[in-house]
Scaffold this motif. Structure first.
Motif, PDB file in Angstrom:
ATOM      1  N   ASP A 286      44.256  32.228  44.403  1.00 38.09           N
ATOM      2  CA  ASP A 286      45.291  32.651  45.061  1.00 38.09           C
ATOM      3  C   ASP A 286      45.624  32.270  46.340  1.00 38.09           C
ATOM      4  O   ASP A 286      47.315  31.946  46.630  1.00 38.09           O
TER       5      ASP A 286
ATOM      6  N   VAL B 260      49.705  35.941  47.479  1.00 34.56           N
ATOM      7  CA  VAL B 260      50.048  36.216  45.872  1.00 34.56           C
ATOM      8  C   VAL B 260      49.604  37.713  45.852  1.00 34.56           C
ATOM      9  O   VAL B 260      48.465  37.915  45.895  1.00 34.56           O
TER      10      VAL B 260
ATOM     11  N   ARG C 268      50.000  37.686  39.633  1.00 29.54           N
ATOM     12  CA  ARG C 268      50.349  36.540  39.036  1.00 29.54           C
ATOM     13  C   ARG C 268      50.089  36.632  37.554  1.00 29.54           C
ATOM     14  O   ARG C 268      49.207  37.172  37.084  1.00 29.54           O
TER      15      ARG C 268
ATOM     16  N   THR D 263      50.285  33.996  33.988  1.00 24.22           N
ATOM     17  CA  THR D 263      50.256  32.603  33.367  1.00 24.22           C
ATOM     18  C   THR D 263      50.505  32.723  31.930  1.00 24.22           C
ATOM     19  O   THR D 263      49.797  33.414  31.262  1.00 24.22           O
TER      20      THR D 263
ATOM     21  N   VAL E 220      53.882  29.679  35.471  1.00 24.77           N
ATOM     22  CA  VAL E 220      53.010  30.685  36.405  1.00 24.77           C
ATOM     23  C   VAL E 220      54.060  31.529  37.209  1.00 24.77           C
ATOM     24  O   VAL E 220      54.883  30.833  37.836  1.00 24.77           O
ATOM     25  N   SER E 221      53.851  32.824  37.002  1.00 28.41           N
ATOM     26  CA  SER E 221      55.079  33.681  37.718  1.00 28.41           C
ATOM     27  C   SER E 221      54.388  34.939  38.172  1.00 28.41           C
ATOM     28  O   SER E 221      53.139  35.355  38.090  1.00 28.41           O
ATOM     29  N   GLY E 222      55.223  35.788  39.003  1.00 29.89           N
ATOM     30  CA  GLY E 222      54.410  37.008  39.653  1.00 29.89           C
ATOM     31  C   GLY E 222      55.425  37.252  40.910  1.00 29.89           C
ATOM     32  O   GLY E 222      56.598  36.998  40.899  1.00 29.89           O
TER      33      GLY E 222
ATOM     34  N   ARG F  53      58.471  31.834  40.164  1.00 26.33           N
ATOM     35  CA  ARG F  53      58.175  31.420  38.832  1.00 26.33           C
ATOM     36  C   ARG F  53      58.374  29.912  38.995  1.00 26.33           C
ATOM     37  O   ARG F  53      59.353  29.292  39.551  1.00 26.33           O
TER      38      ARG F  53
END
Length: 369
Positions: free
Chosen positions: A14, A26, A29, A31, A49-51, A63
């Protein structure tokens, strides 16, 4: 060689991900693997990879795309490559080119109507693999119109004609660019298709026996005989900057620009190189009828020439048409028979073969072959 690359880029912790995103931390997250239906030997996987991240006390969504690249000899497909082709294929499919291009200053020199995803960073995994982290770009997924085709062709023409882009290509582009046509002919086309076409057993395949008549077989063999001369003609063309794999799959249409992805073959390449993929690939994939070839050429070639002219490079229309036809005949023409699909149900395969023969005729007749 076994594949020792990661199966999921979440191995980036992270703190490192936050640094990559220019965030403080972060918060959350996720994936998710990107669905992609075309096999690419040097791409192990693509991930969303988003969050959420926190930046200066403010929490916001993110994202990005994590593209895992690997040496070709780590792909499962490598087992089917003849040993005599290993060295050339490793050089032609050099996985290191794309990270090098994304990490360069190419984006700053692209023409106004063409863009590429912003590279957030490249994370080496080992001596034969790396992750390229890219901003997420959402393009239009609808079927392309003639206007979309013209818009993309013009952008590729401007790319080809740009002296600023040429300087970047000379620094970070694929070194095979000037000899790509010859190496492609000597490798995949000659070893795979040339060998197959000259083997009488191929034509006993029930679908090919029914659909490919003697005249078509003679044309394919004649094309093989003509190939060395076509390669020599291609190598005499001016070398301009090219994306190298400019099929619609790699061109995302946004309101502001055409966003090109997958820059693994970016290089100095012969005049009109990008036109071949742009015009022909949708036909080869069965997404548009082979009968549209002439119309697609009529739309794309003048637009490409307009793009060249916008960068100060004027090219004779007949010379550009000839270059495109020779390039298309050498690549799509030689690969007309879908060897990789011969195990399919004959009811599915037969219409594909018929369409490929229509394409072959459209490619060879103007060249007198």
């Amino acid at each position: 060689m076994t594949d020792v690359g990661v199966t999921d880029p979440v191995r980036l912790d992270d703190a490192a991900l936050a640094s990559l995103l220019g965030a403080d931390r972060v918060v959350e997250r996720r994936t998710e693997e990107v669905a992609y239906d075309l096999e690419t030997i040097t791409t192990q996987a693509r991930w969303w990879v988003s969050g959420r991240v926190e930046r200066d006390g403010v929490t916001e969504d993110f994202r990005v795309v994590a593209k895992v690249l690997r040496s070709a000899d780590r792909s499962p497909v490598w087992a089917f490559v003849p040993p005599e082709g290993h060295a050339d294929l490793l050089e032609m499919l050099d996985w290191r080119v794309e990270p090098r291009v994304y990490a360069s200053d190419l984006a700053a020199h692209l023409p106004p109507d063409l863009a590429m995803p912003r590279c957030l960073g490249v994370t080496p995994l080992d001596e034969g693999s790396a992750v390229v982290w890219l901003e997420a770009v959402t393009g239009v997924l609808a079927t392309w119109t003639d206007d979309d085709l013209a818009r993309s062709a013009r952008a590729l023409g401007r790319l080809a004609g740009s002296s600023a882009v040429a300087a970047v290509a000379d620094r970070v582009g694929h070194p095979y660019g000037p000899v790509m046509a010859r190496r492609y002919w000597q490798g995949r086309l000659s070893m795979q298709f040339g060998t197959a076409y000259r083997d009488a057993a191929l034509w006993h395949h029930p679908v090919l026996a029914a659909e490919v008549d003697d005249a078509a077989r003679r044309r394919l063999l004649g094309l093989l005989d003509a190939a060395p001369g076509l390669v020599a003609e291609i190598e005499a063309l001016p070398l301009l900057s090219a994306h190298g794999d400019a099929c619609p799959n790699n061109l995302l249409l946004t309101p502001a620009s055409v966003v090109a992805i997958d820059w693994a073959f970016f290089a100095r390449l012969p005049l009109g190189f990008d036109l071949t993929q742009l015009v022909v690939s949708e036909i080869e994939l069965g997404r548009t009828p082979a009968a549209t070839l002439a119309r697609r050429q009529a739309v794309a070639l003048p637009a490409y020439a307009d793009g060249l002219a916008a960068e100060g490079l004027t090219v004779d229309a007949d010379a550009l048409l000839r270059a495109h036809r020779v390039l298309a005949a050498l690549t799509a023409g030689v690969a007309a028979v879908p060897l990789e699909r011969l195990d399919e149900d004959p009811r599915t395969l037969a219409p594909v073969v018929r369409e490929r023969l229509v394409l072959l005729d459209g490619l060879l007749t103007p060249l007198g072959l």
